[in-house]
Design a protein around this motif. Structure first.
Motif, PDB file in Angstrom:
ATOM      1  N   GLY A 123       0.872  -1.086   0.010  1.00 41.86           N
ATOM      2  CA  GLY A 123       0.111  -0.120   0.095  1.00 41.86           C
ATOM      3  C   GLY A 123       0.947   1.344  -0.063  1.00 41.86           C
ATOM      4  O   GLY A 123       1.993   1.326  -0.985  1.00 41.86           O
ATOM      5  N   SER A 124       0.612   2.140   1.050  1.00 40.70           N
ATOM      6  CA  SER A 124       1.526   3.388   0.904  1.00 40.70           C
ATOM      7  C   SER A 124       2.429   3.079   2.093  1.00 40.70           C
ATOM      8  O   SER A 124       3.158   4.119   2.287  1.00 40.70           O
ATOM      9  CB  SER A 124       0.594   4.608   1.405  1.00 40.70           C
ATOM     10  N   LYS A 125       2.625   1.962   2.776  1.00 45.64           N
ATOM     11  CA  LYS A 125       3.406   1.740   3.965  1.00 45.64           C
ATOM     12  C   LYS A 125       4.957   1.318   3.466  1.00 45.64           C
ATOM     13  O   LYS A 125       4.960   0.280   2.761  1.00 45.64           O
ATOM     14  CB  LYS A 125       2.752   0.671   4.996  1.00 45.64           C
ATOM     15  N   GLN A 126       5.844   1.936   4.273  1.00 47.43           N
ATOM     16  CA  GLN A 126       7.184   1.277   4.101  1.00 47.43           C
ATOM     17  C   GLN A 126       7.454   0.402   5.483  1.00 47.43           C
ATOM     18  O   GLN A 126       7.492   1.145   6.573  1.00 47.43           O
ATOM     19  CB  GLN A 126       8.198   2.243   4.064  1.00 47.43           C
ATOM     20  N   ILE A 127       7.792  -0.877   5.614  1.00 50.13           N
ATOM     21  CA  ILE A 127       7.629  -1.599   6.871  1.00 50.13           C
ATOM     22  C   ILE A 127       9.046  -2.158   6.835  1.00 50.13           C
ATOM     23  O   ILE A 127       9.517  -2.847   5.973  1.00 50.13           O
ATOM     24  CB  ILE A 127       6.601  -2.649   6.865  1.00 50.13           C
ATOM     25  N   PRO A 128       9.715  -1.925   8.008  1.00 47.06           N
ATOM     26  CA  PRO A 128      11.090  -2.626   8.031  1.00 47.06           C
ATOM     27  C   PRO A 128      10.940  -4.136   8.310  1.00 47.06           C
ATOM     28  O   PRO A 128      10.057  -4.667   8.643  1.00 47.06           O
ATOM     29  CB  PRO A 128      11.816  -2.110   9.402  1.00 47.06           C
ATOM     30  N   THR A 129      11.963  -4.826   7.542  1.00 45.71           N
ATOM     31  CA  THR A 129      12.003  -6.309   7.244  1.00 45.71           C
ATOM     32  C   THR A 129      12.587  -6.864   8.623  1.00 45.71           C
ATOM     33  O   THR A 129      13.160  -6.054   9.477  1.00 45.71           O
ATOM     34  CB  THR A 129      12.954  -6.907   6.235  1.00 45.71           C
ATOM     35  N   ASP A 130      12.279  -7.994   9.013  1.00 49.66           N
ATOM     36  CA  ASP A 130      12.788  -8.768  10.475  1.00 49.66           C
ATOM     37  C   ASP A 130      12.860 -10.389  10.019  1.00 49.66           C
ATOM     38  O   ASP A 130      11.901 -10.773  10.092  1.00 49.66           O
ATOM     39  CB  ASP A 130      11.838  -8.440  11.467  1.00 49.66           C
TER      40      ASP A 130
END
Ligand code: CA
Ligand code: CA
Length: 296
Positions: A123-130
């Motif tokens: 979507g419009s979100k940037q999420i850090p990987t884990d």
């Protein structure tokens, strides 16, 4: 350093598997892993379904197994995850019509996500990987267990706390332990609720150590994970009730084996033990019971 290539892979954890490699107690080994699709999905999201039907690809392969000298039934195998490196892309499918999404119909899709910069965009979100390891375990003593199934030997536990810096103790059931791992995820919430993690491939660097007689002496009855200052007993079963009970029994016995008195141990658990769901989508459900290490 010993490196096991991703071509040395299994789709069952079993006492009868020939070791892909052997090492000594205390050695550090690199496991190069395939993703859970065994390469059937390309970086363009194209799924070779025909090839899959023809049996060209394994289901959820694990790299190994590694024979560790000196590991015997009744011991525990300690596996320290020193490093996880992955390729820069992962792939997810959809979970409509299954498990928690049984009441929803939707388009089936294989979507590729690039995350070279350590972030995944949705979507419009940037999420850090884990980054975590989905499948890791030793061989069971009895019948072979498919690498899609988690149980007391480990396997497809999909526990998102199995990350760089964590350590897991497995109860050894067969000589040499026969450690195997794979199914890396760049990101996955507790539950793996829509059927897939952000599925990827890479290399895991792990140090293996044998802990003698730990099954009885230290009550290592289930995979026992140390991460972020917490100890976690991880258990899998057909039902939520049984998985929860097995995880709690393993934690309770862990406390008793370290000198806690019965009533105190139970009460301490009510005060400070947390339960979490690892995954709900594999052939058995996996849960974990967690406590602060410094309380024990
Ligand atoms: Ca998995
Ligand atoms: Ca997976």
């Amino acid at each position: 350093m010993l490196k096991i290539p991703c071509t040395s892979k299994i789709d069952h954890m079993s006492a009868i598997n020939q070791p892909a490699a052997r090492c000594k107690d205390g050695d550090t080994v690199i496991f190069q892993t395939m993703d859970c699709f065994d390469g059937a999905v390309t970086d363009k999201g194209i799924f070779d379904r025909e090839g899959k039907k023809e049996g060209k690809y394994m289901a959820n392969p694990a790299t190994g197994p590694l024979y560790i000298e000196g590991a015997m039934p009744g011991d525990a195998l300690s596996v320290e995850i020193l490093d996880i490196q992955t390729r820069g892309w992962g792939v997810m499918g959809t979970g409509f019509g299954q498990n928690a999404f049984i009441n929803y119909k939707g388009e089936s899709e294989m979507r590729v996500f690039n995350y070279e910069d350590g972030f995944v965009k949705i979507g419009s979100k940037q999420i850090p990987t884990d980054i975590m390891i989905g499948v890791i375990g030793v061989a069971p003593a009895g019948d072979p267990i498919p690498t899609v199934t988690p149980d007391s030997h480990g396997g497809n536990m999909d526990c998102n706390r199995i990350v760089t810096g964590s350590k897991i103790l497995f109860p050894v059931a067969v000589e040499g332990g026969l450690l195997a791992m794979g199914d890396l995820h760049a990101l996955m919430g507790d539950g793996e609720v829509f059927e897939y993690g952000l599925e990827t491939a890479g290399e895991v660097t792990a140090r293996v150590k044998v802990v003698k007689n730990a099954v009885k002496k230290l009550a290592i009855k289930q995979p026992t994970l140390y991460q972020g200052g917490r100890v976690m007993t991880v258990a899998s079963a057909k039902t939520y009730e049984d998985a929860v009970r097995l995880a709690l029994e393993a934690m309770y016995e862990y406390l008793l084996a370290r000198g806690w008195e019965k009533v105190d141990a139970g009460m301490l658990m009510s005060m400070k033990c947390d339960l979490a769901i690892c995954q709900i989508v594999d052939p058995q459900i996996t849960v974990r019971a967690m406590m602060d290490e410094n309380l024990i």
